[in-house]
Design a protein around this motif. Structure first.
Motif, short mmCIF file in Angstrom:
data_model
loop_
_atom_site.label_atom_id
_atom_site.label_comp_id
_atom_site.label_asym_id
_atom_site.label_seq_id
_atom_site.Cartn_x
_atom_site.Cartn_y
_atom_site.Cartn_z
N PRO A 263 0.83 -1.21 0.00
CA PRO A 263 0.00 0.00 0.00
C PRO A 263 0.86 1.26 0.00
O PRO A 263 1.86 1.34 0.71
N THR A 264 0.45 2.23 -0.81
CA THR A 264 1.19 3.50 -0.90
C THR A 264 0.28 4.70 -0.71
O THR A 264 0.76 5.83 -0.79
N GLY A 265 -1.01 4.49 -0.50
CA GLY A 265 -1.93 5.61 -0.36
C GLY A 265 -2.65 5.60 0.97
O GLY A 265 -2.08 5.22 1.99
N ALA A 266 -3.92 6.00 0.94
CA ALA A 266 -4.72 6.05 2.16
C ALA A 266 -5.11 4.64 2.60
O ALA A 266 -4.84 3.65 1.90
N VAL A 267 -5.74 4.54 3.77
CA VAL A 267 -6.16 3.25 4.30
C VAL A 267 -7.52 2.84 3.73
O VAL A 267 -7.74 1.69 3.38
N ILE A 268 -8.42 3.81 3.63
CA ILE A 268 -9.78 3.55 3.16
C ILE A 268 -10.16 4.59 2.11
O ILE A 268 -9.88 5.77 2.29
N GLU A 269 -10.80 4.13 1.04
CA GLU A 269 -11.30 5.03 0.01
C GLU A 269 -12.79 4.76 -0.21
O GLU A 269 -13.21 3.61 -0.36
N ARG A 270 -13.59 5.81 -0.20
CA ARG A 270 -15.02 5.68 -0.46
C ARG A 270 -15.39 6.54 -1.65
O ARG A 270 -14.81 7.60 -1.89
N GLY A 271 -16.41 6.04 -2.41
CA GLY A 271 -16.87 6.81 -3.56
C GLY A 271 -18.24 6.35 -4.00
O GLY A 271 -18.75 5.30 -3.57
#
Length: 333
Positions: free
Chosen positions: A221-229
């Protein structure tokens, strides 16, 4: 008692005629050193013994002060034993330079200072930073900076955490010269004890960075922990470990086409996922009935590619305007 002074040396005589005159001058010179300067030196030694306490009672092995000072002499460094503008009045008194700092105020004094400033042309290699270094550093300086950082400056601290060259280094981005500062983003890494290698930079997650755009590189992982959309095809949530969940909007269909002893909708509903899955392998789904009706149900068939699925609704009798909602679970990488 004031510090004793020393009288000036008499002029060194030069040989003259007769010889007796030279002898008299040389005798007077030796008498001055043997008597006058001896007494002056003894007076200075008495002053030292009465007014100075040498650490351990000696300097370089030679006793200078009193090994056991007299009563009321200054022998112990106490917070209230000295004062004045050059001494820190309390642990929060950090104004001004060159103050004698109390032990309980050392941390406050350190954190109140801006520390070093290493601008774009400083040639300050962060890989070689010495333990104890702290300050604002431009990312134009050499060294291995964390990828994915934002901003042109970082507050960089390098702290020794064990023996040798083992240090913990932190880089916090968010500095802004004017206006509201950006939300701080912090990365950290550790150097080996022999100083030969650094660990990769690791992002320190906080309330401000848990949610965002997830990403990965080679499975890491290189970004956020959780993504919502969400979009017209429904809602989705992605997790840093690769898990993805998609939820469809509601569909209303007539369940009136005969299928043996049952009834179904005329043709399957094609659902394009609001976010694509990595593949259809391991992709599972569920179709739930909305409302309080128990007259119908649904099944989902995932299609290859991980972008679409088909929903078929069934009922034990023909009904119109039946509503379902689907959910799919799989991986986004």
């Amino acid at each position: 008692m004031s510090i004793p002074g020393f009288s000036p040396f008499p002029p060194i005589p030069k040989r003259s005629t007769p010889e007796a005159d030279f002898d008299a001058k040389m005798y007077a010179l030796f008498q001055h050193f043997a008597v006058t300067h001896r007494n002056e030196l003894l007076a200075f030694i008495e002053f030292l013994e009465s007014n100075v306490t040498a650490i351990e009672g000696a300097i370089n092995g030679v006793s200078v002060g009193l090994t056991h000072p007299e009563a009321a002499k200054f022998t112990t460094l106490a917070a209230d034993s000295i004062g004045g503008a050059a001494v820190q009045a309390s642990d929060g008194d950090v104004a001004g330079d060159a103050k004698l700092v109390r032990m309980d105020g050392a941390l406050a004094a350190a954190l109140s200072r801006g520390g070093q400033y290493q601008g774009a042309s400083a040639a300050y290699n962060i890989d070689d930073a010495a333990p104890g270094d702290a300050g604002l550093v431009s990312v134009s300086n050499p060294g291995t900076w964390p990828s994915g950082n934002s901003g042109t400056f970082a507050w960089l601290t390098t702290q020794r955490i064990y023996s040798g060259e083992t240090v913990l280094q932190r880089a916090t981005f968010g500095y802004q010269s004017t206006g509201t500062p950006a939300t701080p983003v912090t990365f950290e890494r550790i150097r080996s004890s022999d100083g030969s290698a650094w660990s990769p930079w690791s992002k320190v997650y906080s309330q401000a960075s848990i949610l965002g755009t997830v990403s990965e590189s080679g499975g890491t992982p290189t970004g956020a922990v959780i993504e919502r959309g969400s979009n017209a095809n429904g809602e989705y949530v992605r997790f840093a470990d690769g898990t993805q969940i998609c939820v469809s909007p509601d569909w209303s269909e007539d369940v009136t086409t005969a299928a043996g002893a049952l009834y179904r909708n005329a043709s399957p509903i094609t659902w394009t996922f609001p976010a694509s899955f990595y593949s259809s392998n391991g992709l599972t789904g569920h179709v739930g009935v909305t409302g309080n009706s128990e007259t119908h149900w649904g099944v989902m068939r995932t299609l290859s590619g991980g972008t679409d699925a088909q929903i078929t609704m069934f009922g034990h009798s023909p009904f119109t305007n039946r509503t379902v909602r689907a959910m799919a679970i799989g991986r986004w990488f």
